[in-house]
Write an enzyme that holds these catalytic residues in place. Structure first.
Site, mmCIF file in Angstrom:
data_model
loop_
_atom_site.group_PDB
_atom_site.id
_atom_site.type_symbol
_atom_site.label_atom_id
_atom_site.label_comp_id
_atom_site.label_asym_id
_atom_site.label_seq_id
_atom_site.Cartn_x
_atom_site.Cartn_y
_atom_site.Cartn_z
ATOM 1 N N LYS A 211 0.659 -1.200 0.092
ATOM 2 C CA LYS A 211 -0.234 0.145 0.062
ATOM 3 C C LYS A 211 0.720 1.344 0.009
ATOM 4 O O LYS A 211 2.051 1.159 0.179
ATOM 5 C CB LYS A 211 -1.067 0.092 1.360
ATOM 6 C CG LYS A 211 -1.813 -1.187 1.301
ATOM 7 C CD LYS A 211 -2.842 -0.840 2.590
ATOM 8 C CE LYS A 211 -4.077 -2.254 2.579
ATOM 9 N NZ LYS A 211 -4.747 -1.794 3.998
ATOM 10 N N TYR B 228 -12.824 -2.826 -2.149
ATOM 11 C CA TYR B 228 -13.364 -2.586 -0.752
ATOM 12 C C TYR B 228 -14.581 -2.525 -0.754
ATOM 13 O O TYR B 228 -15.373 -1.583 0.127
ATOM 14 C CB TYR B 228 -12.492 -1.380 -0.275
ATOM 15 C CG TYR B 228 -11.187 -1.427 0.291
ATOM 16 C CD1 TYR B 228 -10.702 -2.745 0.873
ATOM 17 C CD2 TYR B 228 -10.134 -0.604 0.114
ATOM 18 C CE1 TYR B 228 -9.432 -2.734 1.362
ATOM 19 C CE2 TYR B 228 -8.948 -0.792 0.391
ATOM 20 C CZ TYR B 228 -8.456 -1.997 1.035
ATOM 21 O OH TYR B 228 -7.227 -2.115 1.486
ATOM 22 N N ASN C 161 -1.728 0.600 7.160
ATOM 23 C CA ASN C 161 -1.323 -0.676 7.554
ATOM 24 C C ASN C 161 -0.287 -1.560 6.620
ATOM 25 O O ASN C 161 -0.323 -2.921 6.718
ATOM 26 C CB ASN C 161 -2.397 -1.422 8.462
ATOM 27 C CG ASN C 161 -3.485 -1.868 7.344
ATOM 28 O OD1 ASN C 161 -3.461 -1.570 6.115
ATOM 29 N ND2 ASN C 161 -4.402 -2.498 7.453
ATOM 30 N N HIS D 35 -2.090 -5.281 2.040
ATOM 31 C CA HIS D 35 -3.470 -5.884 1.704
ATOM 32 C C HIS D 35 -3.080 -7.300 1.475
ATOM 33 O O HIS D 35 -2.229 -7.546 0.556
ATOM 34 C CB HIS D 35 -4.099 -5.378 0.714
ATOM 35 C CG HIS D 35 -5.292 -6.535 0.252
ATOM 36 N ND1 HIS D 35 -6.426 -6.411 0.891
ATOM 37 C CD2 HIS D 35 -5.146 -7.211 -0.519
ATOM 38 C CE1 HIS D 35 -7.114 -7.379 0.526
ATOM 39 N NE2 HIS D 35 -6.611 -8.030 -0.561
ATOM 40 N N GLU E 262 -9.898 -11.562 -6.545
ATOM 41 C CA GLU E 262 -9.082 -10.220 -6.269
ATOM 42 C C GLU E 262 -7.916 -10.359 -7.640
ATOM 43 O O GLU E 262 -7.643 -9.621 -8.153
ATOM 44 C CB GLU E 262 -8.326 -10.306 -5.106
ATOM 45 C CG GLU E 262 -9.284 -9.641 -4.089
ATOM 46 C CD GLU E 262 -8.802 -9.839 -2.519
ATOM 47 O OE1 GLU E 262 -7.609 -10.266 -2.096
ATOM 48 O OE2 GLU E 262 -9.631 -9.155 -1.723
HETATM 49 P P1 IDP Z 1 -8.059 -6.248 6.376
HETATM 50 O O1 IDP Z 1 -7.241 -5.272 5.400
HETATM 51 O O2 IDP Z 1 -7.026 -6.787 7.719
HETATM 52 O O3 IDP Z 1 -8.571 -7.617 5.688
HETATM 53 P P2 IDP Z 1 -10.639 -4.969 6.034
HETATM 54 O O4 IDP Z 1 -11.741 -5.055 7.368
HETATM 55 O O5 IDP Z 1 -10.921 -5.948 5.144
HETATM 56 O O6 IDP Z 1 -9.195 -5.306 6.822
HETATM 57 O O7 IDP Z 1 -10.376 -3.656 5.813
HETATM 58 C C1 IDP Z 1 -9.753 -3.338 4.538
HETATM 59 C C2 IDP Z 1 -8.518 -2.049 4.893
HETATM 60 O O8 IDP Z 1 -9.527 -0.958 5.061
HETATM 61 C C3 IDP Z 1 -7.758 -2.303 6.099
HETATM 62 O O9 IDP Z 1 -6.440 -2.804 5.749
HETATM 63 C C4 IDP Z 1 -7.540 -0.677 6.512
HETATM 64 O O10 IDP Z 1 -6.441 -0.125 5.823
HETATM 65 C C5 IDP Z 1 -8.870 -0.212 6.400
HETATM 66 N N1 IDP Z 1 -9.555 -0.056 7.248
HETATM 67 C C6 IDP Z 1 -10.522 -1.069 7.932
HETATM 68 N N2 IDP Z 1 -11.268 -0.518 8.879
HETATM 69 C C7 IDP Z 1 -11.020 0.563 9.336
HETATM 70 C C8 IDP Z 1 -11.211 1.725 10.244
HETATM 71 O O11 IDP Z 1 -12.092 1.522 10.999
HETATM 72 N N3 IDP Z 1 -10.545 2.856 10.084
HETATM 73 C C9 IDP Z 1 -9.706 3.084 8.889
HETATM 74 N N4 IDP Z 1 -9.431 2.460 7.931
HETATM 75 C C10 IDP Z 1 -9.881 0.933 8.064
HETATM 76 MG MG MG Z 2 -9.869 -7.487 4.025
#
Ligand code: IDP
Ligand code: MG
Length: 153
Positions: A9, A49, A112, A115, A126
């Site tokens: 990312k 997303y 973070n 992905h 994907e």
């Molecule tokens: P994952 O990446 O661990 O699978 P997901 O719930 O699928 O997590 O969310 C996708 C991405 O969206 C996350 O990696 C993060 O970058 C972002 N994200 C998820 N929840 C939040 C939030 O509550 N605040 C801000 N960004 C979020």
């Molecule tokens: Mg996810």
């Protein structure tokens, strides 16, 4: 061989961590099957997303994912969907286990670093979204015989 999808990312690109992330997967023994750089469009981020488009933070997440180009990768290996997911750690970098990519390199829920696909089914969807057939390479590496026992592959 199982395949999974990874996005390195903008949080990693901005922090000069592209090589660090690739290096972790490579050292683990995973094989790179496809890789390219891309600037993600609104449309592809809405698809990718889709489970988050109604969340209040979605506009901020989309902007963060478009802040720089990203690196798209397909990694290959036995059970690699689960292996890669475990290597990434839980979503929030502050709670991700030390030793994981997010646990070692991130202090954020949003920023973070990486992905990865969360199941075999989503990996297939994907990979189709981001790659075409000619993006993939099938090849033998000198180390391949040292990565698995004969009965594991
Ligand atoms: P994952 O990446 O661990 O699978 P997901 O719930 O699928 O997590 O969310 C996708 C991405 O969206 C996350 O990696 C993060 O970058 C972002 N994200 C998820 N929840 C939040 C939030 O509550 N605040 C801000 N960004 C979020
Ligand atoms: Mg996810």
């Amino acid at each position: 061989m199982e395949r999974t999808f990874v996005i390195i990312k903008p949080s990693a690109v901005n922090r000069q961590l592209i090589g660090e992330v690739i290096s972790r997967f490579e050292k683990k023994g995973l094989k790179l099957a496809a890789m390219k750089m891309a600037q993600l469009s609104d449309a592809i981020l809405h698809d990718h997303y889709n489970h988050l488009v109604d969340k209040p933070f979605f506009p901020r997440l989309k902007a963060a994912m478009q802040a720089t180009p990203v690196i798209l990768c397909c990694w290959e290996g036995v059970d690699c969907v689960n292996v890669v997911r475990a290597m990434c750690g839980v979503t929030n970098g502050r709670t991700a286990d030390a030793g994981t990519i997010r646990g070692d390199l991130s202090m954020s829920m949003q920023e973070n670093i990486v992905h990865s696909s969360d199941s075999l089914e989503s990996a297939a969807v994907e990979l189709k979204r981001f790659f075409i057939d000619t993006d993939y390479f099938s090849y033998e590496r000198a180390v391949d015989k040292a990565i698995y026992a004969n009965d594991e592959v």
